[in-house]
Write an enzyme that holds these catalytic residues in place. Structure first.
Site, PDB file in Angstrom:
ATOM      1  N   LYS A  30       0.673  -1.723   0.096  1.00  0.00           N
ATOM      2  CA  LYS A  30       0.225  -0.118   0.713  1.00  0.00           C
ATOM      3  C   LYS A  30       1.363   1.217  -0.273  1.00  0.00           C
ATOM      4  CE  LYS A  30      -3.611   2.218   0.715  1.00  0.00           C
ATOM      5  NZ  LYS A  30      -3.109   3.393   0.398  1.00  0.00           N
ATOM      6  N   GLY A  71       5.319   0.903  12.861  1.00  0.00           N
ATOM      7  CA  GLY A  71       6.737   1.855  12.821  1.00  0.00           C
ATOM      8  C   GLY A  71       6.500   2.646  12.661  1.00  0.00           C
ATOM      9  N   ASN A  98      10.722   1.932  17.088  1.00  0.00           N
ATOM     10  CA  ASN A  98      11.620   1.415  16.472  1.00  0.00           C
ATOM     11  C   ASN A  98      12.101   0.103  17.361  1.00  0.00           C
ATOM     12  OD1 ASN A  98      14.435   0.011  16.512  1.00  0.00           O
ATOM     13  ND2 ASN A  98      15.120   2.671  16.370  1.00  0.00           N
ATOM     14  N   HIS A 131      19.780  11.723  12.464  1.00  0.00           N
ATOM     15  CA  HIS A 131      18.825  10.790  10.856  1.00  0.00           C
ATOM     16  C   HIS A 131      18.907  11.660  10.207  1.00  0.00           C
ATOM     17  CE1 HIS A 131      16.282   8.728  14.684  1.00  0.00           C
ATOM     18  NE2 HIS A 131      16.218   8.286  13.462  1.00  0.00           N
ATOM     19  N   HIS A 132      18.315  10.692   8.813  1.00  0.00           N
ATOM     20  CA  HIS A 132      18.875  11.031   7.862  1.00  0.00           C
ATOM     21  C   HIS A 132      17.909  12.149   7.651  1.00  0.00           C
ATOM     22  CE1 HIS A 132      14.751   8.906   6.794  1.00  0.00           C
ATOM     23  NE2 HIS A 132      15.528   7.974   7.246  1.00  0.00           N
ATOM     24  N   LYS A 135      13.900  12.581   7.154  1.00  0.00           N
ATOM     25  CA  LYS A 135      13.004  11.471   8.808  1.00  0.00           C
ATOM     26  C   LYS A 135      11.932  13.019   8.594  1.00  0.00           C
ATOM     27  CE  LYS A 135      12.673   9.625  12.628  1.00  0.00           C
ATOM     28  NZ  LYS A 135      12.072   8.527  12.090  1.00  0.00           N
ATOM     29  N   GLY A 141      10.645   9.551  17.161  1.00  0.00           N
ATOM     30  CA  GLY A 141       9.938   8.668  18.383  1.00  0.00           C
ATOM     31  C   GLY A 141      10.756   7.884  19.353  1.00  0.00           C
ATOM     32  N   THR A 142      12.148   7.799  18.643  1.00  0.00           N
ATOM     33  CA  THR A 142      12.882   6.615  18.977  1.00  0.00           C
ATOM     34  C   THR A 142      13.555   7.750  20.708  1.00  0.00           C
ATOM     35  OG1 THR A 142      13.741   4.952  17.430  1.00  0.00           O
ATOM     36  CG2 THR A 142      14.888   5.308  19.421  1.00  0.00           C
TER      37      THR A 142
END
Length: 238
Positions: A30, A71, A98, A131-132, A135, A141-142
């Site tokens: 999806k 996730g 995560n 992060h990249h 994102k 969230g982690t």
């Protein structure tokens, strides 16, 4: 096992490869351009989409009586609503910031260290997450889960992304950085005037996140209720 992939970006594609390697079948991929056709044939759904798509994806799963592993982050202001729908439909649900085995071990280490350090008010905690650039949510969230782990085991009451001027504040500062293609690095530091104590988790690629999500999907099939990765991995350091 028949899997519906809700979200078919880079993570979704890694999950697909690992799922196929483990002998599973993908019955739905999806994205924003297609429908939920095929969802009813799935044994489980794995959602790694975007914040705006998470609630429609998750609710569609519960209404189709398909257990879901999510996730996706950045939508948790509606978590209680989705949890209530899960229970009403007698569904099964795991939502995690995560799914990496290493990160979930890191969560336990973080909470344990926070419990020890709470006795020493000369140390002030701060966090950094990298992060990249693709994102969407910041902090991650982690990072929020790590902050909650400290808050639950100390006198800290909240977290902030605004750098506090007063190091004695009860808020945990999270420095959220977006750099290149970094999969994810999280550092928790306890600073004092004489030294610093640091714990750190560095992801080398997306493999760990994807494998953990597939393992969670394998685990949740046939169950009813709301679970966490602690249930899947049977891990608790406290």
């Amino acid at each position: 096992m028949k899997i519906a992939l809700l979200g078919y970006g880079k993570m979704g594609q890694v999950i697909e490869r690992i799922a196929l390697e483990r002998g599973h079948e993908i019955v739905l991929k999806k994205d924003e351009f297609n429908t939920y056709e095929g969802l009813q044939n799935a044994d489980v759904a794995i959602d790694f989409s975007v914040p705006t798509a998470a609630v429609p994806n998750i609710s569609s799963c519960f209404n189709a009586h398909v257990p879901v592993v999510s996730g996706t982050t950045g939508w948790l202001d509606q978590y209680d609503e989705m949890a209530a729908l899960c229970m009403a439909q007698k569904g099964a649900f795991i939502s995690s910031s995560n799914f990496s085995l290493g990160v979930n071990l890191f969560f336990e280490i973080n909470a344990y260290v926070a419990k020890i350090m709470a006795k020493f008010d000369s140390y002030h905690v701060a966090m950094e997450e990298i992060h990249h650039t693709q994102k969407l949510d910041a902090p991650s969230g982690t990072a929020i889960s790590l902050a909650k782990g400290v808050i639950e085991n100390s006198s800290y009451t909240n977290w902030t992304i605004e750098n506090p001027e007063n190091t004695n504040t009860t808020e945990i500062y999270i420095d959220a950085k977006r750099i290149g293609s970094v999969p994810g690095t999280h550092t928790v530091t306890y600073n004092s005037t004489v030294d610093a104590i640091e714990i750190k988790h560095t992801a080398h690629n997306r493999e760990g996140f994807a494998l953990g999500a597939v393992i969670a999907a394998e685990w949740i099939v046939g169950k009813e209720g709301i679970f966490t990765m602690k249930d899947v991995l049977a891990v608790s350091a406290l």
